[in-house]
Write a protein that holds these residues in place. Structure first.
Motif, PDB file in Angstrom:
ATOM      1  N   THR A  73       1.288  -1.307   0.367  1.00 21.32           N
ATOM      2  CA  THR A  73      -0.031   0.238  -0.116  1.00 21.32           C
ATOM      3  C   THR A  73       1.070   1.841  -0.036  1.00 21.32           C
ATOM      4  O   THR A  73       0.442   2.186  -0.049  1.00 21.32           O
ATOM      5  CB  THR A  73      -0.874  -0.370   1.193  1.00 21.32           C
ATOM      6  OG1 THR A  73      -1.702  -1.369   1.039  1.00 21.32           O
ATOM      7  CG2 THR A  73      -1.969   1.209   1.321  1.00 21.32           C
ATOM      8  N   ASP A  74       1.905   1.146   0.654  1.00 24.42           N
ATOM      9  CA  ASP A  74       2.642   2.553   0.676  1.00 24.42           C
ATOM     10  C   ASP A  74       3.773   2.702  -0.838  1.00 24.42           C
ATOM     11  O   ASP A  74       3.505   3.700  -1.298  1.00 24.42           O
ATOM     12  CB  ASP A  74       3.856   2.069   2.076  1.00 24.42           C
ATOM     13  CG  ASP A  74       3.567   2.496   3.655  1.00 24.42           C
ATOM     14  OD1 ASP A  74       2.830   3.179   3.768  1.00 24.42           O
ATOM     15  OD2 ASP A  74       4.362   2.054   4.198  1.00 24.42           O
TER      16      ASP A  74
ATOM     17  N   LEU B  19       1.092   4.207  -3.159  1.00 28.41           N
ATOM     18  CA  LEU B  19       0.586   5.426  -2.881  1.00 28.41           C
ATOM     19  C   LEU B  19       1.713   6.629  -3.080  1.00 28.41           C
ATOM     20  O   LEU B  19       1.514   7.581  -4.083  1.00 28.41           O
ATOM     21  CB  LEU B  19      -0.096   5.534  -1.324  1.00 28.41           C
ATOM     22  CG  LEU B  19      -1.576   5.039  -0.774  1.00 28.41           C
ATOM     23  CD1 LEU B  19      -2.148   4.831   0.372  1.00 28.41           C
ATOM     24  CD2 LEU B  19      -1.700   5.602  -2.198  1.00 28.41           C
ATOM     25  N   TYR B  20       2.858   6.368  -2.556  1.00 31.13           N
ATOM     26  CA  TYR B  20       3.849   6.659  -3.533  1.00 31.13           C
ATOM     27  C   TYR B  20       4.195   6.912  -4.425  1.00 31.13           C
ATOM     28  O   TYR B  20       4.627   8.117  -5.065  1.00 31.13           O
ATOM     29  CB  TYR B  20       5.123   6.299  -2.351  1.00 31.13           C
ATOM     30  CG  TYR B  20       5.614   6.728  -0.485  1.00 31.13           C
ATOM     31  CD1 TYR B  20       5.198   8.104  -0.170  1.00 31.13           C
ATOM     32  CD2 TYR B  20       5.974   5.781  -0.426  1.00 31.13           C
ATOM     33  CE1 TYR B  20       4.934   8.026   1.260  1.00 31.13           C
ATOM     34  CE2 TYR B  20       5.514   5.624   1.425  1.00 31.13           C
ATOM     35  CZ  TYR B  20       5.346   6.989   1.921  1.00 31.13           C
ATOM     36  OH  TYR B  20       5.673   7.101   3.206  1.00 31.13           O
TER      37      TYR B  20
ATOM     38  N   GLY C  18       1.171   9.357  -5.316  1.00 25.82           N
ATOM     39  CA  GLY C  18       1.517  10.945  -5.907  1.00 25.82           C
ATOM     40  C   GLY C  18       2.787  11.303  -6.746  1.00 25.82           C
ATOM     41  O   GLY C  18       2.488  12.242  -7.413  1.00 25.82           O
TER      42      GLY C  18
END
Length: 87
Positions: free
Chosen positions: A65-66, A69-70, A73
């Motif tokens: 997930t990290d 999402l990074y 972004g």
């Protein structure tokens, strides 16, 4: 109350974003936007490659997930700033 301390991985993500913001305010929108996109991209790469003990500052959710999402972004920032019509 715990002592809140951020380390080098956090700075690797934030410094390109701050530098890019300064470049945008200096009038170079596309270059600044690309610099701003580099920060989250570096965060995604570090979170994907290094174990949690090396980059504890970047752990918010699960690794997948990290990273997603990074990376998202970074992509959104890149597209937003490179797609801008200037003058």
């Amino acid at each position: 109350m715990s002592h809140f301390k951020l380390g080098v991985p956090w700075l690797v993500v934030v410094l390109p974003v701050a530098l890019g913001l300064a470049v945008v305010f200096g009038g170079h929108v596309r270059v600044g936007g690309i610099l701003m996109a580099v920060g989250p991209l570096l965060g995604a790469i570090m979170r994907a490659v290094f174990p949690e003990r090396v980059v504890p500052d970047l752990k918010v959710r699960s690794r997948g997930t990290d990273v997603a999402l990074y990376a998202l972004g970074a992509i959104v920032t890149f597209v937003a700033f490179t797609g801008v019509k200037l003058g």
